[in-house]
Enzyme design. Structure first.
Site, mmCIF file in Angstrom:
data_model
loop_
_atom_site.group_PDB
_atom_site.id
_atom_site.type_symbol
_atom_site.label_atom_id
_atom_site.label_comp_id
_atom_site.label_asym_id
_atom_site.label_seq_id
_atom_site.Cartn_x
_atom_site.Cartn_y
_atom_site.Cartn_z
ATOM 1 N N LYS A 125 37.953 45.568 45.698
ATOM 2 C CA LYS A 125 39.022 44.612 45.330
ATOM 3 C C LYS A 125 40.148 44.590 46.356
ATOM 4 C CE LYS A 125 39.926 46.431 41.257
ATOM 5 N NZ LYS A 125 38.803 47.365 41.034
ATOM 6 N N THR A 126 40.663 45.771 46.698
ATOM 7 C CA THR A 126 41.819 45.826 47.599
ATOM 8 C C THR A 126 41.462 45.248 48.962
ATOM 9 O OG1 THR A 126 42.761 47.735 46.459
ATOM 10 C CG2 THR A 126 43.480 47.361 48.716
ATOM 11 N N GLU A 169 44.831 40.930 43.263
ATOM 12 C CA GLU A 169 43.825 41.919 42.926
ATOM 13 C C GLU A 169 43.836 42.061 41.408
ATOM 14 O OE1 GLU A 169 42.982 46.669 43.607
ATOM 15 O OE2 GLU A 169 44.068 45.558 45.151
#
Length: 461
Positions: A125-126, A169
């Protein structure tokens, strides 16, 4: 508190008090809400750069949690770590002031943006949110951004823009992403994680399906077509676009590697659309980049900006982050704390041509270590030399009776260190030219790598 009620309160002139305002997601929230015309105040447990920055914007911040801080406010917003027993929350309830969660506030804000790009998944995600941010910056769309880590181009994990695009995110823990209003929802992958909250994999999949169902008609769900759990979660859902390494609506072709770094074409509608060269290694980052490129193409961003943004991306903080050298060995740090992430990291490390991959891993939470014990034991064997730090407790107490020594016993040749001082000494003694030393985990293991580099610098002085 009903989620839809928050929209009545996120309006100009309302007085909002943020409990835990210095947090990584709360401080940008305060800025965005102030930009929306709300009157913001807040509290936090300690002074910080974030608190100083908010005060410079005219937002008063009290250090400590005092019941009187909420008096006269129209609403209170709290971070997930703040419970009902907190004096400010208790006072708000007693005074009849509505209390909302941070994710609900971000969700309400999202409705004001033409494009709300939400990046979800158990892993990546990041990094993918950071790639999307680089693309949006290259396309000059002036995005608002919320990332769960530090991105060097921003110097922080967030950005408050004035454009029509917000990039977030989006985390499944505690179902927080179900408060969001995505116009483009990305699902990178789904695995059994956060089992202190979810019952099992099926429960996790159910949460991601609900997230996908939030996308309105005219929006887009972008999902990893090569991930079985993701496809199971979305079974029967119409209009899903897929991405993947070698198949899907968006996929790569002509993939080549130069010292571990990939170049490839992104194929869309059956034809190569963009040529991408990455400055971050690993097959997992090819997948992340395809997801980011697909998101940008769906949003109508120009191909040149997509290629430029991806080429400029050098990694997010604590994602295969170069820390320095010690005795001729290079030291990198990574946030991987789930077996799937560890496998991607160690596979990438193995492809880079170092003589030895030395991994110092700090397991994150007792429940995750116990629930995924056999998976951790299997994947950690991919390192040439493995050291284990004690488990990082985070929000937990050790009620399941597990230790890093148990994990070391399950991996042939592994060693458990009693503390960081011992671990640093062992790694320093081992280090030699040609080695890659990885400090790995979501806790404070990165300080070991930093201390190793310091010792290396002192040695050469």
């Amino acid at each position: 508190m009903g989620i839809d009620r928050i929209h009545e309160y996120i309006v100009p002139g309302k007085k909002a008090h943020l409990v835990g305002i210095g947090g990584v997601s709360m401080s940008p929230l305060a800025e965005v809400l102030q930009g929306e015309g709300l009157v913001i105040s807040g509290s936090d447990m300690k002074e910080s750069q974030a608190v100083e920055h908010l005060r410079s914007l005219g937002i008063p911040v009290v250090i400590g949690h005092l019941s009187e801080s909420v008096e006269g406010k129209d609403l209170v917003i709290r971070t997930a770590a703040v419970h009902d027993s907190n004096p400010e929350i208790a006072a708000a309830h007693a005074l009849g002031i509505p209390v909302f969660e941070r994710a609900q506030a971000w969700g309400s804000i999202m409705r004001r943006y033409q494009n709300a790009l939400c990046i979800s998944g158990t892993h990546g995600k990041t990094t993918t949110t950071s790639m999307c941010t680089h693309i949006a910056m290259a396309a000059r769309v002036d995005p608002t951004v919320m990332i769960g880590g530090t991105l060097p181009i921003l110097g922080t994990g967030h950005r408050v823009g004035k454009g029509k695009t917000i990039i977030l995110e989006s985390c499944e823990y505690c179902n927080s992403f179900l408060s969001f209003y995505p116009t483009v929802a990305v699902i990178l992958n789904i695995e059994a994680d956060h089992l202190d909250f979810f019952k099992d994999l099926e429960d996790v999949e159910h949460s991601f399906r609900a997230f996908a169902d939030l996308v309105p008609p005219g929006g887009t769900v972008l999902a990893n077509g090569e991930d079985k759990n993701t496809m199971d979660a979305l079974a029967g859902k119409e209009g899903v676009l897929t991405f993947g390494l070698s198949k899907g609506d968006f996929h790569s072709e002509n993939l080549t590697w130069d010292h571990g770094f990939p170049s490839f074409d992104v194929v869309w509608n059956g034809k190569p659309t963009i040529h991408v060269t990455l400055q971050v290694p690993g097959e997992h980052n090819v997948k992340n980049a395809i997801a980011a490129a697909a998101s940008a193409l769906v949003l109508g961003l120009p191909g040149q900006a997509i290629a430029q943004g991806l080429q400029d991306f050098r990694g997010a903080g604590r994602r295969f982050e170069y820390k320095g050298e010690v005795k001729g060995a290079v030291v990198y740090d990574d946030y991987a704390h789930h077996p799937g992430e560890l496998k991607a990291l160690l596979d990438t490390a193995a492809s880079l041509g170092y003589a030895r991959v030395i991994c110092a891993f700090q397991p994150h939470t007792y429940t995750r270590t116990k629930a995924l014990f056999s998976e951790f034991a299997e994947v950690l064997q991919h390192a040439d030399i493995l050291y284990l730090a004690e488990i990082f407790a985070a929000r937990e107490k050790n009620e399941v009776g597990i230790s890093s020594q148990d994990l070391a016993n399950a991996v042939p040749g592994a060693h458990a260190a009693k503390n960081f001082a011992e671990l640093t000494d062992r790694l320093y003694d081992l280090a030699q030219p040609g080695d890659l030393i990885l400090t790995v985990g979501a806790g404070d293991i990165y300080t070991v790598g930093e201390e190793l580099v310091r010792r290396g610098q002192n040695r050469t002085l």
